[in-house]
Design an enzyme around this catalytic site. Sequence first.
Site, PDB file in Angstrom:
ATOM      1  N   HIS A 265      49.419 -10.738 -52.359  1.00 49.13           N
ATOM      2  CA  HIS A 265      50.041 -12.036 -52.033  1.00 49.13           C
ATOM      3  C   HIS A 265      51.257 -12.190 -52.949  1.00 49.13           C
ATOM      4  O   HIS A 265      52.209 -11.426 -52.859  1.00 49.13           O
ATOM      5  CB  HIS A 265      48.969 -13.120 -52.227  1.00 49.13           C
ATOM      6  CG  HIS A 265      49.320 -14.489 -51.737  1.00 49.13           C
ATOM      7  ND1 HIS A 265      50.437 -14.771 -50.985  1.00 49.13           N
ATOM      8  CD2 HIS A 265      48.683 -15.685 -51.908  1.00 49.13           C
ATOM      9  CE1 HIS A 265      50.453 -16.072 -50.713  1.00 49.13           C
ATOM     10  NE2 HIS A 265      49.410 -16.645 -51.279  1.00 49.13           N
ATOM     11  N   HIS A 306      53.514  -7.335 -43.615  1.00 53.72           N
ATOM     12  CA  HIS A 306      53.126  -8.737 -43.759  1.00 53.72           C
ATOM     13  C   HIS A 306      52.007  -9.041 -42.793  1.00 53.72           C
ATOM     14  O   HIS A 306      51.983  -8.510 -41.689  1.00 53.72           O
ATOM     15  CB  HIS A 306      54.321  -9.662 -43.473  1.00 53.72           C
ATOM     16  CG  HIS A 306      54.118 -11.033 -44.044  1.00 53.72           C
ATOM     17  ND1 HIS A 306      53.426 -12.005 -43.386  1.00 53.72           N
ATOM     18  CD2 HIS A 306      54.484 -11.551 -45.230  1.00 53.72           C
ATOM     19  CE1 HIS A 306      53.386 -13.082 -44.141  1.00 53.72           C
ATOM     20  NE2 HIS A 306      54.011 -12.841 -45.268  1.00 53.72           N
ATOM     21  N   ASP A 364      59.423 -10.304 -50.761  1.00 50.27           N
ATOM     22  CA  ASP A 364      59.174  -9.915 -52.149  1.00 50.27           C
ATOM     23  C   ASP A 364      59.902  -8.647 -52.543  1.00 50.27           C
ATOM     24  O   ASP A 364      60.151  -8.414 -53.722  1.00 50.27           O
ATOM     25  CB  ASP A 364      57.668  -9.736 -52.378  1.00 50.27           C
ATOM     26  CG  ASP A 364      56.982 -11.077 -52.368  1.00 50.27           C
ATOM     27  OD1 ASP A 364      57.583 -12.029 -52.861  1.00 50.27           O
ATOM     28  OD2 ASP A 364      55.861 -11.172 -51.849  1.00 50.27           O
TER      29      ASP A 364
HETATM   30  N1  CMC Z   1      52.280   0.608 -47.031  1.00 47.99           N
HETATM   31  C1  CMC Z   1      51.696   1.526 -46.246  1.00 47.99           C
HETATM   32  N2  CMC Z   1      50.923   1.246 -45.180  1.00 47.99           N
HETATM   33  C2  CMC Z   1      50.707  -0.045 -44.918  1.00 47.99           C
HETATM   34  C3  CMC Z   1      51.280  -1.069 -45.695  1.00 47.99           C
HETATM   35  C4  CMC Z   1      52.099  -0.708 -46.795  1.00 47.99           C
HETATM   36  N3  CMC Z   1      52.662  -1.637 -47.551  1.00 47.99           N
HETATM   37  N4  CMC Z   1      50.906  -2.280 -45.215  1.00 47.99           N
HETATM   38  C5  CMC Z   1      50.123  -2.024 -44.162  1.00 47.99           C
HETATM   39  N5  CMC Z   1      50.006  -0.668 -43.966  1.00 47.99           N
HETATM   40  C6  CMC Z   1      49.315   0.002 -42.859  1.00 47.99           C
HETATM   41  C7  CMC Z   1      47.796  -0.106 -42.991  1.00 47.99           C
HETATM   42  O1  CMC Z   1      47.264   0.978 -43.729  1.00 47.99           O
HETATM   43  C8  CMC Z   1      47.371  -0.109 -41.552  1.00 47.99           C
HETATM   44  O2  CMC Z   1      47.465   1.214 -41.069  1.00 47.99           O
HETATM   45  P1  CMC Z   1      46.462   1.717 -39.872  1.00 47.99           P
HETATM   46  O3  CMC Z   1      46.760   0.840 -38.687  1.00 47.99           O
HETATM   47  O4  CMC Z   1      46.812   3.157 -39.665  1.00 47.99           O
HETATM   48  O5  CMC Z   1      45.059   1.518 -40.405  1.00 47.99           O
HETATM   49  C9  CMC Z   1      48.495  -0.898 -40.826  1.00 47.99           C
HETATM   50  O6  CMC Z   1      49.649  -0.703 -41.662  1.00 47.99           O
HETATM   51  C10 CMC Z   1      48.199  -2.392 -40.700  1.00 47.99           C
HETATM   52  O7  CMC Z   1      47.960  -2.909 -42.006  1.00 47.99           O
HETATM   53  P2  CMC Z   1      46.888  -4.022 -42.391  1.00 47.99           P
HETATM   54  O8  CMC Z   1      46.398  -3.722 -43.777  1.00 47.99           O
HETATM   55  O9  CMC Z   1      45.879  -4.151 -41.303  1.00 47.99           O
HETATM   56  O10 CMC Z   1      47.786  -5.314 -42.396  1.00 47.99           O
HETATM   57  P3  CMC Z   1      47.387  -6.685 -43.041  1.00 47.99           P
HETATM   58  O11 CMC Z   1      48.016  -7.712 -42.160  1.00 47.99           O
HETATM   59  O12 CMC Z   1      45.931  -6.792 -43.270  1.00 47.99           O
HETATM   60  O13 CMC Z   1      48.087  -6.624 -44.478  1.00 47.99           O
HETATM   61  C11 CMC Z   1      49.631  -6.914 -46.252  1.00 47.99           C
HETATM   62  C12 CMC Z   1      49.294  -7.231 -44.796  1.00 47.99           C
HETATM   63  C13 CMC Z   1      50.851  -7.710 -46.669  1.00 47.99           C
HETATM   64  C14 CMC Z   1      48.435  -7.295 -47.164  1.00 47.99           C
HETATM   65  C15 CMC Z   1      49.905  -5.393 -46.369  1.00 47.99           C
HETATM   66  O14 CMC Z   1      50.964  -5.046 -45.509  1.00 47.99           O
HETATM   67  C16 CMC Z   1      50.235  -4.981 -47.808  1.00 47.99           C
HETATM   68  O15 CMC Z   1      49.321  -4.758 -48.608  1.00 47.99           O
HETATM   69  N6  CMC Z   1      51.569  -4.868 -48.147  1.00 47.99           N
HETATM   70  C17 CMC Z   1      51.976  -4.568 -49.489  1.00 47.99           C
HETATM   71  C18 CMC Z   1      51.837  -5.794 -50.383  1.00 47.99           C
HETATM   72  C19 CMC Z   1      52.930  -6.815 -50.126  1.00 47.99           C
HETATM   73  O16 CMC Z   1      54.114  -6.492 -50.082  1.00 47.99           O
HETATM   74  N7  CMC Z   1      52.493  -8.091 -50.005  1.00 47.99           N
HETATM   75  C20 CMC Z   1      53.410  -9.215 -49.892  1.00 47.99           C
HETATM   76  C21 CMC Z   1      53.338  -9.911 -48.604  1.00 47.99           C
HETATM   77  S1  CMC Z   1      54.713 -11.044 -48.453  1.00 47.99           S
HETATM   78  C22 CMC Z   1      54.384 -12.281 -49.564  1.00 47.99           C
HETATM   79  C23 CMC Z   1      53.522 -13.349 -49.034  1.00 47.99           C
HETATM   80  O17 CMC Z   1      53.868 -14.000 -48.034  1.00 47.99           O
HETATM   81  O18 CMC Z   1      52.464 -13.581 -49.672  1.00 47.99           O
END
Ligand code: CMC
Length: 429
Positions: A265, A306, A364
């Site tokens: 987050h 995101h 971010d």
């Molecule tokens: N790097 C590599 N792969 C990723 C990433 C990443 N940053 N984010 C998602 N994926 C992949 C994930 O492994 C999954 O792959 P597959 O479909 O093959 O299993 C696919 O993309 C979908 O990801 P998800 O984990 O189901 O997506 P989510 O909606 O649950 O997670 C997130 C969103 C923001 C937690 C995640 O993208 C992440 O951890 N990003 C890095 C941390 C980050 O930058 N967070 C800040 C968000 S913006 C600030 C805010 O508004 O709070």
Amino acid sequence: MADKKAQLIIEGAAPVELPILTGTVGPDVIDVRGLGASGHFTFDPGFMATASCESKITYIDGDKGVLLHRGYPIEQLAEQSDYLETCYLLLNGELPNEEQKAKFVSNVKNHTMVHEQLKTFFNGFRRDAHPMAVMCGVVGALSAFYHDSLDINNPQHREISAVRLVAKMPTLAAMVYKYSMGQPMMYPRNDLTYAENFLHMMFNTPCEIKPISPVLAKAMDRIFILHADHEQNASTSTVRLAGSSGANPFACIAAGIAALWGPAHGGANEAVLTMLDEIGDVSNIDTYIAKAKDKNDPFKLMGFGHRVYKNRDPRATVMKQTCDEVLAELGIKNDPQLQLAMRLEEIALTDPYFIERSLYPNVDFYSGIILKAIGIPTSMFTVIFALARTVGWISHWKEMLSSPYKIGRPRQLYTGEQQRDITALKDRK
Ligand code: CMC
């Protein structure tokens, strides 16, 4: 508004009719409140398909990359408004006219100082404590100072707490930084704008008061606007949940700060810089991209992806423009970490893995780079996010308390042991 209905067919039971509610924009929602009578609950860990409340504050269309505060697009607010105006909008529902704005700004400025005694709290923390740890403590401690305005059922008390929080967060954030540096804490200056004052308290010292660069103050103000609210994210939902028990606003915001701290987050902007440090050099990028794609490797590219935006994050577009302005103002061109960040951005925008999963750079990614260029240490990044988001948290808290609400109490799918009897200690294997 409910005019359509959904019918749920449950094998072996009578069908359940559920009202469908329609908002002003966005998908309709199925009202499952009556489902309990059928002996069932819904199961939705992570709230992937569940609206936890009704709100009029912020609207996001993740597929189209739209973010509206009280109906106004974030791009227009970033261009034509400033942070305190955006705060007024979030808190009150409308942009202020000139008179309302002047009154609000003066009100905020009258509350920028914190109680002198609050300074003694800082001495209880190690100087190398993470600034977010100190923030959780000192913001929560505000509840011990403002007993005159803690009646959550009194709209005036809620109002004054909101202004106090917006006004005092920059002061507390800068105090946390000064404490970590071992420098004297700077008092706020009410002749400066909100963003200028923050930079003044962060970077000036009693022996040297340097003028604040207008470009950096504008960038700071933009960072504040772009982080001001983001509807029902993890920290906002935490604030609502804490508030639903009747907890006081300072305690609720401290809970929000704790929830924001995590790297998935608000901690992401700090994690971006830590990741760039870890990658170290452009020549190592391929290895890290491979790690990010590897399902068996927990490494993720920080600052990408995101939960809601499955197109571009509209805040990232504005932030990128500000990033260019700040780097030009500071004459930063050949910073190796920056070059690394730009190369990562390029790869993520062209690599099929990231394109297929819509993993664009998020707000971010760029805010981390800007804050670093301004000279703010990485450990302070999430504190700045918390400072800016406080108005969003408090707007949601006020909105919840302004109409009938229930304590937040999710149910669960229990998969543990069934009832059993205790075996005497001596007989246990
Ligand atoms: N790097 C590599 N792969 C990723 C990433 C990443 N940053 N984010 C998602 N994926 C992949 C994930 O492994 C999954 O792959 P597959 O479909 O093959 O299993 C696919 O993309 C979908 O990801 P998800 O984990 O189901 O997506 P989510 O909606 O649950 O997670 C997130 C969103 C923001 C937690 C995640 O993208 C992440 O951890 N990003 C890095 C941390 C980050 O930058 N967070 C800040 C968000 S913006 C600030 C805010 O508004 O709070």
